[in-house]
Design an enzyme around this catalytic site. Structure first.
Site, short mmCIF file in Angstrom:
data_model
loop_
_atom_site.label_atom_id
_atom_site.label_comp_id
_atom_site.label_asym_id
_atom_site.label_seq_id
_atom_site.Cartn_x
_atom_site.Cartn_y
_atom_site.Cartn_z
CB SER A 1 7.03 -4.63 7.75
OG SER A 1 6.52 -5.24 8.94
N GLY B 1 2.31 -7.89 -0.11
CA GLY B 1 2.22 -6.93 -1.21
C GLY B 1 1.36 -7.50 -2.33
CG PHE C 1 -1.63 1.18 1.61
CD1 PHE C 1 -2.31 1.95 0.69
CD2 PHE C 1 -1.64 1.59 2.95
CE1 PHE C 1 -2.98 3.11 1.06
CE2 PHE C 1 -2.31 2.74 3.34
CZ PHE C 1 -2.97 3.50 2.40
CG ASN D 1 19.79 -8.52 4.70
OD1 ASN D 1 20.93 -8.71 5.09
ND2 ASN D 1 18.89 -9.49 4.61
CE LYS E 1 13.79 -15.52 8.84
NZ LYS E 1 13.62 -16.87 8.23
CE1 TYR F 1 4.57 -3.77 11.58
CE2 TYR F 1 3.34 -2.52 13.22
CZ TYR F 1 3.91 -2.61 11.97
OH TYR F 1 3.82 -1.55 11.10
CE LYS G 1 29.26 -0.22 7.08
NZ LYS G 1 29.69 -1.42 6.33
#
Ligand code: UDP
Length: 316
Positions: free
Chosen positions: A82, A43, A18, A106, A98, A152, A112
């Site tokens: 998420s 998604g 969304f 990641n 996770k 969460y 970075k």
């Protein structure tokens, strides 16, 4: 527009969600190239199908819990992957933990490596069932770490902690947006959140399912306002968390009445048990966003909710 190296490249995790899909539209309109990554666990490709064939857009189906490989230069990393609806994160608690922990690690590692600016989509759930009202960014929250929502809330709190650590230890340009309840087109009709739930019920003549007595409050922000606040925060040099949301607070009962009024539906109200640890109140204090970003919401509730109802009308 032809692809040129002078166009910034934005990587969006959760790009088919969304918020990720609305953010993509905004960034393409700003002249960015966008690489969207999404596992499609929550998604939806329907959110991005209008982008097929756009030379400035690329989609990668990938779970950011695993290493993210993007060749070449990257200017901005927007970490939006998420599950975000209570029923989703209760259904898939371990992927939720996770993506907030390993996925954020990641995404930060990618930023970075590329020298890119980074923004974390955090949440008002960091405040848990708040004892301070409205919620200011300096409130540390009241979260049950071992309750069903903890998967969460604590994943996002970890995500904030690791983002600040990368900022402090690696000197990275990071940002944290604490997103309050947001609504608009492209929400999933079956995602269980109150906005699609009530609109779907009203449009199909089913009873509106109020959890508990409906006295709990939420404050709903229209998606274009939210995206504008997030864009401004990424472009700022501010690194502490910033609340983005609409302070217009209402009870869930009032929200049900508004949906019935605007849809002219004549549905019953059905009470269901209040989910465990459901926050009793929620309203953002947006002083920081106003002061630092010159941002405040502009879309009024009636207009935003009518747009959202129109979107769902064709889909129920
Ligand atoms: N809620 C409700 N009926 C529904 C779905 C949600 O009364 O069918 C309530 C829920 O208990 C919460 C509020 O609406 O108090 C907002 O819930 P949502 O799932 O949208 O997100 P939350 O703000 O809790 O993350």
């Amino acid at each position: 527009m032809a692809e040129t190296s002078s166009q910034p490249l934005s990587v969006i995790t959760g790009g088919a969600g969304f918020l990720g899909s609305h953010l993509t539209d905004r960034l393409l309109a700003e002249g960015h190239r966008v690489t969207a990554i999404d596992s499609l666990i929550t998604g939806n490709v329907a959110n991005i199908e209008h982008l097929a064939g756009n030379k400035n857009y690329k989609f990668i189906c990938h779970d950011v819990t695993d290493f993210i490989y993007i060749p070449g230069k990257v200017d901005y990393v927007w970490h939006f992957a998420s599950p975000a609806s209570p029923i989703d994160y209760l259904r898939i608690p371990i992927p939720t933990l996770k993506v907030g922990s390993l996925g954020t690690h990641n995404a930060l590692g990618l930023a970075k490596d590329k020298g890119a600016a980074f923004i974390l989509a955090s949440t008002s759930e960091c405040y848990g069932d708040p004892l301070i009202h409205p919620q200011t960014e300096d409130y540390w929250g009241n979260v049950n770490p071992i309750g069903p929502r903890g998967v969460y809330d604590e994943a996002k709190r970890f995500a904030e902690a690791i983002t600040m650590a990368y900022h402090r230890y690696h000197g990275m340009n990071t940002h944290i947006v604490r997103i309050f309840n947001t609504y608009g087109p492209r929400m999933r009709l079956d995602d269980g959140r109150v906005v699609p739930a009530f609109i779907g019920q009203a449009l199909t003549g089913q009873p509106l399912t109020i959890f508990g007595d409906g006295s709990q409050t939420r404050s709903f922000c229209y998606v274009s306002d939210l995206i504008d606040g997030i864009f401004r925060l990424m472009m700022s040099d501010f690194h502490e968390p910033v609340n983005i949301g609409n302070p217009r607070e209402m009870t869930i009962r009032q929200f049900a009445e508004e949906i019935l009024r605007i849809t002219s539906a004549n549905c019953q109200i059905e009470h269901k048990p209040l989910p465990v640890d459901d926050p009793k109140v929620r309203q953002p204090d947006i002083t920081r966003a106003k002061t630092i970003l010159g941002w405040e919401p502009k879309v009024d509730f009636d207009k935003g909710i009518r747009e959202t109802i129109e979107f769902f009308r064709g889909r129920v």
